[in-house]
Scaffold this motif. Structure first.
Motif, PDB file in Angstrom:
ATOM      1  N   ARG A 177       0.797  -1.223   0.000  1.00 38.14           N
ATOM      2  CA  ARG A 177       0.000   0.000   0.000  1.00 38.14           C
ATOM      3  C   ARG A 177       0.829   1.272   0.000  1.00 38.14           C
ATOM      4  NH1 ARG A 177      -5.154  -1.179   0.872  1.00 38.14           N
ATOM      5  NH2 ARG A 177      -5.632   0.945   1.480  1.00 38.14           N
ATOM      6  N   THR A 236      -3.869  -6.182   1.354  1.00 34.38           N
ATOM      7  CA  THR A 236      -2.670  -6.291   0.519  1.00 34.38           C
ATOM      8  C   THR A 236      -2.756  -7.349  -0.579  1.00 34.38           C
ATOM      9  OG1 THR A 236      -1.692  -7.822   2.130  1.00 34.38           O
ATOM     10  CG2 THR A 236      -1.171  -5.486   2.376  1.00 34.38           C
ATOM     11  N   ALA A 247       2.075   3.689  -4.369  1.00 36.28           N
ATOM     12  CA  ALA A 247       2.104   2.338  -3.811  1.00 36.28           C
ATOM     13  C   ALA A 247       3.552   1.886  -3.619  1.00 36.28           C
ATOM     14  CB  ALA A 247       1.367   1.368  -4.719  1.00 36.28           C
TER      15      ALA A 247
END
Length: 394
Positions: free
Chosen positions: A25, A72, A109
């Motif tokens: 993330r 995730t 990200a």
């Protein structure tokens, strides 16, 4: 293990591959929407059932199933032998959350990867450095000369999930939808309903929602508890322990029967017979990416009066903030309903999350998020009237 570069392809050695979309993330906050599209030769779907995402977890032909999802990793299970001849491609995409100029891009990200599990796993580390897009087509599985192959795409796409889905031919409903007009007499078939991308989050400002039966029944209702698997420390010398967070419910049937469904005491319930509620598994660490599930037999909804969903810290977490827990209710043809377990009391290990009531045959979901010291205290607060004794899990 083959590692693909952008634009490369490789043959698939299995008709039942497992596709894993893995996203670190980084600086992205909020839900990253991952979706799959079952496509024809023209790159379009044949109808809205060809989109698989959080609000529609299986394709109409049954060939693509959204098996599990966490912060995730999103996992799709495929059965390529079940795809009709018209299907030539299955595309996988992701969209970051947000709107407007402040919306993050994939450059925020930490990492993005597409992995195909089979006899010989295949990995595509998606290049995201400098990416300015908020959506991305990650890869696709496609037919070539009667065989299936995987192609590493990594193509950015401007806009969010709605324009991405519409580019594949999905009809997206406006949100909120206007009230339907009175139908005019016609012999033409009614158009198929549009897909709703809404995910409803119940909060203090919006604590309730009523769900309506579709086609005269609710079908199978699935309730998921997911939480962080990160170990938490137990003081200076106590080491760390993974969180064991349990999902359960109290129930009351129309005939007056009252009891509970939970892992503690092996009260696992039953889907096909009373109480028509069943706990699927007991994840003791949060390591199972899909968390824990309760299944409610919506075909027997008229036999159920009310349910009280709860989460219980069995061991491992010193406070609720460490769990990052949320419960999501999935009812067929309805947007998912999410409730986050916030504002926890670190002195209390029980959270009454939501009350689900049968109101005239419809379903009312009310956010509670109230914390208690145990089952008996929670029972008393909601006037269930059960007797409780200490128990344990094997």
């Amino acid at each position: 293990m083959p590692i693909l570069q952008k634009g490369a392809n490789a043959p698939l050695a299995t008709q039942t591959p497992v596709v894993r979309i893995q996203i670190g993330r980084g600086a992205i906050i909020g839900d990253i929407d991952v979706s799959a599209y079952v496509l024809g030769e023209n790159g379009k779907v044949s109808g809205d059932p060809d989109m698989v995402f959080y609000g529609q977890r299986q394709s109409g032909d049954g060939s693509v199933l959204l098996d599990s999802a966490s912060d995730t990793e999103t996992v799709f299970a495929l059965n390529l032998a079940a795809t009709p001849a018209r299907v030539q491609r299955i595309a996988f995409a992701a969209t970051v959350p947000g709107a407007g100029a402040d919306r993050p891009t994939f450059a925020k990200a930490a990492s993005v990867a597409l992995r195909i599990d089979g006899a010989d796993p295949i990995v595509f580390p998606v290049p995201i450095e400098g990416a300015i897009e908020t959506s991305m087509i990650l890869g696709e599985i496609y037919r070539r000369a009667g065989a299936w192959k995987i192609r590493a795409v990594g193509q950015g796409f401007a806009g969010g999930l709605k324009p991405l889905a519409e580019s594949f031919g999905i009809v997206i409903a406006d949100d909120p939808a206007p009230p339907p007009a009175a139908p005019a007499p016609t012999s033409a078939p009614a158009p198929a309903p549009a897909v709703s991308l809404s995910k409803i989050t119940l909060s203090k400002a919006q604590p309730k929602i009523d769900l309506t039966k579709k086609d005269g029944a609710f079908g199978e209702i699935k309730i998921n508890l997911n939480w962080s698997a990160a170990p938490v420390k137990r003081g200076f010398f106590g080491g760390s322990r993974s969180i064991d967070l349990d999902l359960g419910c109290l129930y009351e049937l129309r005939d007056g029967t009252k009891s509970g469904v939970q892992a503690l005491g092996d009260m696992l319930g039953s889907f096909g017979s009373a109480p028509y509620i069943e706990l699927s598994g007991d994840d003791r660490s949060g390591a199972v990416t899909e968390g824990e599930w309760l299944r409610v037999n919506g075909a027997r909804w008229n036999d159920i009066k009310r349910l009280l969903l709860f989460a219980f810290i069995y061991e491992g977490a010193p406070n609720w903030a460490a769990t990052d827990a949320r419960i999501t209710l999935h009812a067929p043809k309805s947007p998912p309903v999410e409730i986050r377990l916030e504002e926890g009391d670190s002195r209390k290990n029980m959270c009454a999350v939501a009350l689900i009531e049968n109101i005239g045959g419809e379903m009312r979901v009310s956010r509670e998020v109230r914390y208690f010291s145990g089952h008996a205290e929670m029972d008393s607060a909601f006037n269930w009237g059960l007797r409780w004794v200490a128990g344990s899990k094997d």
